[in-house]
Design a protein around this motif. Structure first.
Motif, PDB file in Angstrom:
ATOM      1  N   LYS B 128      -3.138   0.148  -7.415  1.00 49.80           N
ATOM      2  CA  LYS B 128      -1.786  -0.349  -7.605  1.00 49.80           C
ATOM      3  C   LYS B 128      -1.687  -1.150  -8.910  1.00 49.80           C
ATOM      4  CE  LYS B 128       1.947  -0.364  -4.839  1.00 49.80           C
ATOM      5  NZ  LYS B 128       2.273   0.679  -3.864  1.00 49.80           N
ATOM      6  N   GLY B 129      -2.826  -1.594  -9.420  1.00 48.57           N
ATOM      7  CA  GLY B 129      -2.828  -2.430 -10.621  1.00 48.57           C
ATOM      8  C   GLY B 129      -2.016  -1.783 -11.730  1.00 48.57           C
ATOM      9  N   GLY B 130      -1.032  -2.501 -12.237  1.00 44.55           N
ATOM     10  CA  GLY B 130      -0.166  -1.925 -13.260  1.00 44.55           C
ATOM     11  C   GLY B 130       1.197  -1.584 -12.725  1.00 44.55           C
ATOM     12  N   GLU B 131       1.303  -1.348 -11.418  1.00 41.16           N
ATOM     13  CA  GLU B 131       2.622  -1.137 -10.825  1.00 41.16           C
ATOM     14  C   GLU B 131       2.687  -1.919  -9.515  1.00 41.16           C
ATOM     15  OE1 GLU B 131       3.044   3.105 -10.268  1.00 41.16           O
ATOM     16  OE2 GLU B 131       1.568   3.117  -8.669  1.00 41.16           O
ATOM     17  N   CYS B 132       2.150  -3.125  -9.563  1.00 41.28           N
ATOM     18  CA  CYS B 132       1.961  -3.897  -8.342  1.00 41.28           C
ATOM     19  C   CYS B 132       2.959  -5.043  -8.281  1.00 41.28           C
ATOM     20  CB  CYS B 132       0.540  -4.435  -8.314  1.00 41.28           C
ATOM     21  SG  CYS B 132       0.209  -5.560  -6.965  1.00 41.28           S
ATOM     22  N   ARG B 170      -8.415  -3.877   3.553  1.00 42.85           N
ATOM     23  CA  ARG B 170      -7.929  -4.970   4.402  1.00 42.85           C
ATOM     24  C   ARG B 170      -7.753  -6.266   3.635  1.00 42.85           C
ATOM     25  NH1 ARG B 170     -10.601  -2.938   9.804  1.00 42.85           N
ATOM     26  NH2 ARG B 170      -8.724  -1.883  10.473  1.00 42.85           N
ATOM     27  N   GLU B 171      -8.610  -6.475   2.636  1.00 43.12           N
ATOM     28  CA  GLU B 171      -8.508  -7.708   1.860  1.00 43.12           C
ATOM     29  C   GLU B 171      -7.197  -7.834   1.116  1.00 43.12           C
ATOM     30  OE1 GLU B 171     -12.896  -8.936   0.312  1.00 43.12           O
ATOM     31  OE2 GLU B 171     -11.581  -7.899  -1.019  1.00 43.12           O
ATOM     32  N   ARG B 172      -6.724  -6.687   0.639  1.00 44.94           N
ATOM     33  CA  ARG B 172      -5.552  -6.748  -0.238  1.00 44.94           C
ATOM     34  C   ARG B 172      -4.257  -6.937   0.538  1.00 44.94           C
ATOM     35  NH1 ARG B 172      -7.147  -1.467  -3.574  1.00 44.94           N
ATOM     36  NH2 ARG B 172      -8.982  -2.253  -4.661  1.00 44.94           N
ATOM     37  N   CYS B 173      -4.281  -6.647   1.824  1.00 39.48           N
ATOM     38  CA  CYS B 173      -3.051  -6.679   2.619  1.00 39.48           C
ATOM     39  C   CYS B 173      -2.464  -8.090   2.638  1.00 39.48           C
ATOM     40  CB  CYS B 173      -3.362  -6.218   4.032  1.00 39.48           C
ATOM     41  SG  CYS B 173      -1.950  -6.290   5.128  1.00 39.48           S
ATOM     42  N   ILE B 222       5.724   1.967  -0.566  1.00 42.08           N
ATOM     43  CA  ILE B 222       6.428   0.716  -0.302  1.00 42.08           C
ATOM     44  C   ILE B 222       5.475  -0.450  -0.108  1.00 42.08           C
ATOM     45  CG2 ILE B 222       8.533   1.761   0.598  1.00 42.08           C
ATOM     46  CD1 ILE B 222       7.473   1.279   3.402  1.00 42.08           C
ATOM     47  N   CYS B 223       4.170  -0.184  -0.030  1.00 46.56           N
ATOM     48  CA  CYS B 223       3.197  -1.278   0.073  1.00 46.56           C
ATOM     49  C   CYS B 223       3.292  -2.118  -1.201  1.00 46.56           C
ATOM     50  CB  CYS B 223       1.788  -0.706   0.232  1.00 46.56           C
ATOM     51  SG  CYS B 223       0.524  -1.972   0.382  1.00 46.56           S
ATOM     52  N   PRO B 224       3.561  -3.424  -1.086  1.00 46.87           N
ATOM     53  CA  PRO B 224       3.746  -4.223  -2.297  1.00 46.87           C
ATOM     54  C   PRO B 224       2.436  -4.607  -2.971  1.00 46.87           C
ATOM     55  CG  PRO B 224       4.052  -5.597  -0.373  1.00 46.87           C
ATOM     56  CD  PRO B 224       3.775  -4.209   0.134  1.00 46.87           C
ATOM     57  N   VAL B 225       1.316  -4.229  -2.382  1.00 47.96           N
ATOM     58  CA  VAL B 225       0.010  -4.464  -2.987  1.00 47.96           C
ATOM     59  C   VAL B 225      -0.773  -3.157  -2.899  1.00 47.96           C
ATOM     60  CG1 VAL B 225      -0.104  -6.920  -2.503  1.00 47.96           C
ATOM     61  CG2 VAL B 225      -0.842  -5.309  -0.771  1.00 47.96           C
ATOM     62  N   GLY B 226      -2.047  -3.200  -3.239  1.00 50.90           N
ATOM     63  CA  GLY B 226      -2.835  -1.971  -3.190  1.00 50.90           C
ATOM     64  C   GLY B 226      -3.576  -1.803  -1.887  1.00 50.90           C
ATOM     65  N   ALA B 227      -2.996  -2.292  -0.795  1.00 50.43           N
ATOM     66  CA  ALA B 227      -3.704  -2.215   0.480  1.00 50.43           C
ATOM     67  C   ALA B 227      -3.736  -0.786   0.999  1.00 50.43           C
ATOM     68  CB  ALA B 227      -3.061  -3.131   1.508  1.00 50.43           C
TER      69      ALA B 227
END
Lengths: 163, 830
Positions: B128-132, B170-173, B222-227
């Motif tokens: 997701k890095g770059g569009e997070c 799980r960490e990124r969630c 739609i996940c707002p992070v890279g989870a």
């Protein structure tokens, strides 16, 4: 005229400044920016995690990275991601060192090597095996078979800055 | 018209309909209130606290109810003691919102600091890095430093495959529950959920197989992070390296708008390859969603098995020839023949179909569509009127879905019709077995396979209505708008013709033709079947006979021999077979001349969706050398025959097309590329709001006007019930459609293999017992010279003496038909 001859005579008995390159090489300065080297950790794992930030930072678009996922059986770098392809086009590179600055793991370093010559444009593309430094003593070459759960962090733990 | 409410956001007045949330009202005037858990397509939950703002309301005298005024004569505004969440607060008259004060900035900073306490900060390796959104909002509002101790970070599993398509980190969630809510509310597949509490809270899947949903890919958008990331794109590229090209999905008639992300790749020799498929916003077609087939089944276009050189038959093998020789050979054979049959599949673009049609008509040939479904002429006259949009249907509309398992046949229509039903549209489902739409239907009616037209005819005004149908029929007639959706569940060509006629007759009798949100919609089996009908291609009832009797058959984008052994036999008897294909299909193996064509990702063109929306697709990749687009191939053959066909560019073909086909009159590529502002606003700078679906810059398409009906439509007959009965040792084979079939365009996507429909037939336990069959056993089906083996699956819902077979899985089933069924005795191991 005597003055001029004296200068010539004085220079004749002085140590010559010419260095017999390539037999003799002059050490480079500490901040010299030569050909890139991809670094390894002491255990031999590659520092590069294939994040492409060097490629993004490169003003000359000289770097091309492709990444893939590590497994414990076939591990190239700590964490999940490694560079499966890493290429630098030395004809494009302007040795600015932005890639070094961008690297989150200090994997890419501009080294001392300035002897870059090619007879073909394709030779100017340095691939990952050309750029990777040799495995340090005590380390193992990549890919390594590692124990599960040991190398879970891609970016090395950075403690709260002390200095 | 809903009441407008005026409020002030950062000294800027704005009027929005009552009930609008503060965050949306702000968005409309370009004031971005940061959010994580809120998504404009879902109800707010107020979980992330990122949208905290100061909200003040006019003070009211409790005695008189009048607004108190200050000394300047302006309403006195009372601000609450605490900040309020803009995503859960609806606007009210005179409200004053402050989003740029220090209190708000402090709140945002602290919320971010808190969210980041356990976020791993592995942005360099995160997909997701770059569009997070988290990255962007941290840069915008976050603290420069964390007071949190690094050692207190908790570490959780980073590689958790929820299913084979979606991976969880799980960490990124950040526990916004967007994915959980999407699955529960929008996709109605509640297969993921929260487990544990507090910092240990994690997303789990409780379906078997994991994350069993055909809309799962949307959660990664739609996940707002890279989870949540897709297995397909995992570590594939960084978002900023990707080039995007607009396209249209060619897997079903919905015509979802897509964006192909491409990047140069070493494995392709430095050429660009497709890295991922993303939805492109079109609020009238797919909103911002696509199904997993559209997202993951694109791999066929880059398969190494693609044909790359024209081939001509020499004895048993093929020999490579040049295009010029191929054109000359094809022209020579066509010229020498008395009759030509052109068989096309609905995967082709309108331009291809137009050129093939011109070629065929010029030689007095027969233009045949390879399809088991009829009614394209009726949808052209009685179809959804321009301006119709499932997204705008509500209480006043009755939607009648007949003989279609929409969830499998056209997932995004299912999604949108379901949403319409939840908004109050009266949904009547008429199907022989239960489908995923039943749950949302006002009325669910059953009929026996083969009696679809009789069942539908009860909705004709004045028809005799059986007891069970009465409430539904009344409901249907009381609605202001009427939409009839028909599919091909258990129906072949004749049966679907009956269905289409009956449906058209109902709409005509009720006068529901040509008005917005009214009309007939066919759930075609392929993406551009409607375009093929518009171009004059028609399916034929007895295709084997038609093939047998022609001297030259030109087959494009269809694999009759692979689907049905009878058609394969017929092809052997056809004089000369020319095949335009991507792959060496069974049909191509039997051809005399094989012409390699370009995939839709490599070329330009237009497709007509089931809703008769003409949409453009653009090239994403450079074409493979020695391949040509179908329209150019047709034009090449035509030129060799001395015909005046356009083959230089799709746009030039389209210019001729609009002059010839009345429905397309006046259309231009420019018109198709026009966009109007859409809501919700999504896209690159608004990632945090709508997700990573792409905004639409390349065209919303144009819905075709309805053509005047040639003559009044007669009520269709259910021809199947009368003529098809199963004799002794026989069974009625019922064709149904599954999303993940085994078609040529799905199989090359290895990622989907676990979900593909097997070569199975479903029987009622009693039927199976009568034939001495158990679940999992192999049986043999046979009819008129073909036989196929299949596994038995038991299903109580299948009617007795019937067997459900999935189309495109290797079991020939074009219509309801009687087949012999035998138990395959397993050879003992002696």
């Amino acid at each position: 005229m005597i003055k001029g001859l004296l200068t010539t005579l004085r220079e004749m008995f002085q140590q010559p400044v010419t260095i017999q390159y390539p037999e003799v090489k002059r050490p480079v300065r500490t901040r010299f920016k030569g050909r890139h080297v991809l670094k390894r950790y002491e255990n031999g794992l590659e520092k590069c995690i294939g994040c492409s930030l060097c490629a993004a930072a490169c003003p000359a678009d000289a770097i091309f990275v492709e990444s893939a996922e590590n497994t414990d059986e076939e591990r190239y770098s700590p964490g999940e991601r490694y560079a499966s392809t890493y290429e630098i086009n030395m004809l494009r590179c302007i040795f600015c060192g932005f890639c070094e600055d961008a690297c989150p793991t200090e994997a890419i370093v501009l080294g001392d090597n300035y002897e870059l010559s090619f007879t073909d444009r394709h030779q100017s593309i340095y691939t990952k095996d050309m750029l990777l430094e040799p495995v340090p003593p005590g380390g193992k070459p990549t890919p390594q078979n590692t124990e599960p759960g040991k190398y879970t962090r891609s970016v090395p733990v950075m403690q709260d800055p002390q200095d | 018209m809903t009441k407008l409410v005026t409020l002030t956001i950062d000294d800027q007045p704005v009027s929005v309909p009552a009930g609008t949330l503060v965050v949306d009202a702000a968005k409309q005037i370009g004031n971005d209130i940061p959010v994580f858990c809120y998504h404009p397509k879902m109800e707010p939950v107020g979980m992330c606290r990122m949208c905290l703002v100061e909200i003040g309301r006019p003070m009211v005298d409790r005695g008189t109810g009048e607004v108190l005024l200050d000394e300047n004569g302006k309403p006195r505004i009372q601000f609450g003691p605490k900040l309020e969440t803009a995503c859960t607060t609806p606007v009210s008259e005179g409200m004053v919102v402050r989003t740029q004060t220090k209190v708000v900035a402090d709140a945002r900073r602290e919320v971010l600091e808190f969210i980041l306490t356990s976020h791993p900060l592995d942005c360099p390796i995160c997909d997701k890095g770059g569009e997070c959104p988290l990255q962007n909002l941290t840069m915008g509002f976050g603290p420069g430093q964390s007071r949190f101790l690094y050692d207190d970070k908790i570490h959780l599993a980073k590689h958790v495959p929820l299913g084979e398509l979606i991976y969880l980190d799980r960490e990124r969630c950040i526990q916004c529950a967007r994915c959980v809510r999407f699955q529960d509310v929008i996709a109605d597949d509640p297969v993921i959920g929260f487990y544990n509490r507090g910092r240990r809270l994690e997303i789990v899947t409780y379906s078997e197989p994991g994350f069993d949903s055909i809309f799962s890919g949307n959660t990664t958008d739609i996940c707002p992070v890279g989870a949540l990331t897709t297995a397909d794109f995992r570590f594939g590229a960084r978002p900023w390296e990707l080039k995007s090209s607009a396209s249209i999905c060619t897997h079903c008639p919905v015509g979802c708008n897509l964006t192909f992300n491409t990047r140069r790749e070493a494995r392709a020799g430095g050429n660009p390859v497709i890295k991922r498929v993303m939805p492109r916003q079109n609020e009238q077609v797919n909103e911002i969603w696509i199904c997993d087939k559209g997202r993951f089944a694109y791999h066929y276009t880059e398969s190494p098995q693609r044909l790359t050189q024209p081939l001509v038959r020499r004895g048993d093998g093929f020999e490579e020839i040049s295009w010029e020789e191929a054109y000359q050979l094809a022209a020579q054979k066509i010229r020498a023949s008395q009759n030509l049959l052109t068989l096309t599949g609905g995967r082709l673009s309108n331009e291809d179909l137009f050129n093939l049609r011109e070629l065929t008509l010029a030689r007095n040939g027969q233009a045949v569509l390879y399809s088991d479904m009829a009614g394209g002429d009726l949808t052209a006259s009685y179809g959804l009127a321009p301006g119709s949009n499932f997204g705008s249907m509500g209480k006043e509309t009755a939607i009648l879905v007949v003989a279609s398992d929409l969830h499998e046949e056209a997932p995004v229509w299912w999604l949108r019709i379901k949403a319409a039903a939840q908004r109050g549209a009266r949904l009547i489902v008429l199907n022989p077995r239960s489908t995923r739409l039943d749950k949302f239907a006002t009325h669910t009616l059953r009929y026996a396979y083969g009696e679809e037209s009789q069942a539908l005819a009860t909705f004709l005004p004045g028809a005799a209505v059986p007891e069970a149908y009465q409430a539904a029929v009344q409901e249907f007639h009381s609605a202001e708008n009427a939409v009839i959706v028909y599919g091909s569940e258990g129906a072949g060509l004749a049966a679907s013709q009956g269905l289409a006629q009956t449906a058209a007759a109902i709409l005509a009798a009720r006068g529901k033709v040509g008005q917005v949100n009214n009309g007939l919609l066919a759930v075609w089996q392929r993406a551009n079947d409607q375009g093929a009908w518009d171009a004059g291609f028609r399916p034929v009832e007895d295709l084997p006979a038609a093939l047998r009797n022609v001297e030259v058959a030109l087959i494009a984008a269809a694999d009759p021999a692979g689907d049905d052994p009878l058609l394969a036999q017929a092809l052997e008897e056809t004089g000369f077979v020319i095949v335009q294909e991507l792959f060496m299909t069974e049909t191509a193996r039997r051809a005399d001349l094989v012409l390699p064509v370009q995939a839709f990702t490599e070329r330009e063109g237009t497709l007509t969706s089931g809703e008769r929306r003409v949409q453009r697709f653009y090239p994403a990749l450079p074409p493979r050398p020695q391949t040509r687009p179908d329209f150019a191939v047709a034009a090449g053959i035509g030129k060799a025959l001395g015909l005046d066909l356009e083959g230089r560019a799709a746009s030039l073909v389209f210019l001729r097309l609009v002059k010839t086909l009345p429905a397309y009159a006046g259309l231009t590529y420019t018109q198709l590329a026009e966009v109007t502002p859409q809501y919700p606003i999504i896209g690159r700078s608004d990632l945090y709001y709508g997700g990573t679906a792409y905004d639409n810059h390349q065209g919303l398409g144009v819905q075709l006007p309805l053509l005047p009906a040639a003559r009044p439509v007669a009520v269709g007959q259910s021809q199947t019930a009368a003529s098809v009965t199963a004799g002794e040792g026989e069974i009625l084979l019922v064709p149904v459609t599954r999303l993940y079939d085994r078609g040529n365009t799905v199989l090359p996507s290895a990622l989907l293999h676990q979900r593909l429909a097997g070569k199975t037939i479903r029987l009622h336990p009693q039927t199976a017992a009568a034939f001495g069959l158990n679940a999992g056993e192999t049986l043999r089906l046979s009819r008129d010279g073909w036989s196929a083996e299949a596994q038995v699956e038991l299903d109580e819902e299948v009617p007795l003496k019937m067997a459900l077979a999935v189309r495109s899985t290797g079991i020939p089933c074009s219509a309801l038909s009687a087949v012999r069924l035998e138990r395959l005795t397993v050879a003992s191991a002696d």
